[in-house]
Motif scaffolding. Structure first.
Motif, PDB file in Angstrom:
ATOM      1  N   ASP A  64      -6.479   3.625   6.885  1.00 38.57           N
ATOM      2  CA  ASP A  64      -5.961   2.764   5.922  1.00 38.57           C
ATOM      3  C   ASP A  64      -5.749   0.943   6.806  1.00 38.57           C
ATOM      4  OD1 ASP A  64      -6.227   4.274   3.545  1.00 38.57           O
ATOM      5  OD2 ASP A  64      -4.456   5.190   3.993  1.00 38.57           O
ATOM      6  N   THR A  65      -4.582   1.790   7.421  1.00 39.22           N
ATOM      7  CA  THR A  65      -3.925   0.274   8.439  1.00 39.22           C
ATOM      8  C   THR A  65      -5.329  -0.511   9.096  1.00 39.22           C
ATOM      9  OG1 THR A  65      -1.575   1.500   8.300  1.00 39.22           O
ATOM     10  CG2 THR A  65      -2.371  -0.686   9.935  1.00 39.22           C
ATOM     11  N   PHE A  68       0.856  -1.511  -0.373  1.00 40.96           N
ATOM     12  CA  PHE A  68      -0.220  -0.328  -0.663  1.00 40.96           C
ATOM     13  C   PHE A  68       1.185   1.269  -0.108  1.00 40.96           C
ATOM     14  CE2 PHE A  68      -2.164  -3.111   1.935  1.00 40.96           C
ATOM     15  CZ  PHE A  68      -3.646  -3.058   1.303  1.00 40.96           C
ATOM     16  N   GLU A 116       3.783   4.686   3.561  1.00 41.85           N
ATOM     17  CA  GLU A 116       3.362   5.903   4.484  1.00 41.85           C
ATOM     18  C   GLU A 116       3.845   6.989   2.991  1.00 41.85           C
ATOM     19  OE1 GLU A 116       3.985   8.115   7.628  1.00 41.85           O
ATOM     20  OE2 GLU A 116       3.881   5.952   9.389  1.00 41.85           O
ATOM     21  N   THR A 127     -12.458  -0.843   1.459  1.00 45.05           N
ATOM     22  CA  THR A 127     -11.697  -2.017   1.978  1.00 45.05           C
ATOM     23  C   THR A 127     -11.997  -3.541   1.365  1.00 45.05           C
ATOM     24  OG1 THR A 127     -11.123  -1.452   4.135  1.00 45.05           O
ATOM     25  CG2 THR A 127     -10.819  -3.191   3.515  1.00 45.05           C
ATOM     26  N   PHE A 133       2.729  -1.985   4.344  1.00 39.35           N
ATOM     27  CA  PHE A 133       2.179  -0.436   4.503  1.00 39.35           C
ATOM     28  C   PHE A 133       3.024  -0.009   4.799  1.00 39.35           C
ATOM     29  CE2 PHE A 133      -1.658  -2.905   6.544  1.00 39.35           C
ATOM     30  CZ  PHE A 133      -2.593  -2.602   6.054  1.00 39.35           C
ATOM     31  N   THR A 180      -0.463   5.151   2.570  1.00 42.50           N
ATOM     32  CA  THR A 180      -0.952   4.637   3.946  1.00 42.50           C
ATOM     33  C   THR A 180      -1.165   6.011   4.843  1.00 42.50           C
ATOM     34  OG1 THR A 180       0.274   2.588   3.247  1.00 42.50           O
ATOM     35  CG2 THR A 180      -1.359   2.723   5.133  1.00 42.50           C
TER      36      THR A 180
END
Length: 332
Positions: free
Chosen positions: A12-13, A5, A31, A308, A29, A8
């Motif tokens: 989101d996480t 991802f 950022e 999601t 993830f 992030t």
């Protein structure tokens, strides 16, 4: 199967980890925002998941192709940041979330409209400072006003229905008139007529070559003087400098934007301790009749859940069958 991802945020996480038990993906993830410099961060991932301001151009796609990426999953509806032709040539599948919670965005547009009109944001700050004066807080009745809606997809339809509930006359513009909305009292008219007659205009159309800078010096000149303009769709639908000029002249009386043409350098970050060098956004925020939110319209529990689950399902289907049941979700 590993999914990397980009861009992030903590939510989101939270949401992707919450619902991954049913899918069993390996999640990584990052950022950082996706661009040519950050694309090489992908390692041993067949799937990359990106957001609205990630840059998915030909150079990025070539890097992904060399690293074995097979699928790029957009956790959003818009895809103007993706080079579709380059993806086709490289054999990379692109999927998106075509609809998650249209009500979330439509309701945020209404919230911005009401805030600008009744100045509740200013009243809140005043009362906290023990200032109970009503001077400067005068609004207008929404009932009976003419609302112009440009774009009647899922979000535009939801917005139309809400505004009809307020007792407004709703004019809409789209390439094809929606019979269901017409039956609900929405009148489809040419764009120029909508611009001429609407007291409030809300943008709900996608960004493409035909709609880029749809709101410009010419179209603002066709609007009622003092019109309210709301944009929760894509920043580049608006020629920002033309809108600033219209605000200065009083042609536009109120502006509410949840999106901004150069938002990729600003939104989804805490810049409270930095000097923002973007003079345009600083100028916009200096107007007392302008309300800016930072791409917040989608941000509800229901919307994030649907984003999601749809993203996971899209990836799962593509890995299994190389196709999607929902054809609107498959771009390449």
């Amino acid at each position: 199967m590993k999914i990397t991802f980009y861009s992030t945020q903590p939510y989101d996480t939270l949401f992707f980890n919450r619902y991954n038990d049913s899918f069993g993906f390996e999640l990584e993830f990052l950022e950082t925002q996706l661009n040519v410099q950050t694309a090489p961060l992908v390692s041993s991932a067949a799937v990359v998941c990106v957001f609205v301001n990630d840059l998915v151009n030909e150079a990025v796609l070539k890097i992904f192709s060399e690293r074995g990426v097979k699928i790029i999953a957009l956790r959003c509806a818009g895809f103007n940041n993706v080079d579709i032709n380059a993806a086709k040539q490289l054999g990379i599948r692109i999927c998106r979330v075509p609809a998650y919670s249209p009500q979330a965005v439509a309701e945020h547009a209404v919230a911005m409209l009401l805030t600008l009109n009744r100045k509740t944001h200013k009243a809140y700050n005043r009362v906290r400072e023990q200032n109970f004066s009503l001077n400067g807080l005068l609004g207008f009745d929404l009932f009976g006003k003419t609302i112009g809606v440009i774009g009647t997809g899922n979000i535009g339809k939801a917005f139309c229905r809400i505004m009809r509930g307020f007792g407004c006359s709703v004019l809409a513009f789209d390439l094809i008139a929606n019979k269901e909305l017409e039956a609900a009292g929405v009148q489809f008219v040419p764009l120029i007529e909508l611009l001429n007659k609407a007291d409030i205009i809300s943008l709900h159309c996608p960004l493409n070559e035909q709609t880029r800078h749809l709101i410009n010096a010419d179209t603002t000149g066709m609007m009622k003087r003092g019109v309210m303009l709301i944009n929760t769709s894509r920043g580049a639908l608006i020629d920002t400098q033309a809108v600033i000029d219209a605000l200065k002249s009083g042609q536009i009386g109120f502006l509410g934007i949840d999106v901004y043409e150069q938002e990729e350098h600003l939104f989804f970050r805490d810049l409270s301790a930095t000097v923002i060098e973007d003079d345009t956004i600083q100028r916009l925020m200096s107007f007392p009749n302008v309300l800016v939110t930072a791409h917040q319209a989608f941000f509800t529990e229901e919307a994030l859940t649907q984003i999601t689950l749809t993203t996971f399902r899209n990836v799962g289907e593509l890995l299994k069958t190389n196709n999607l049941i929902n054809r609107q979700a498959l771009l390449v």
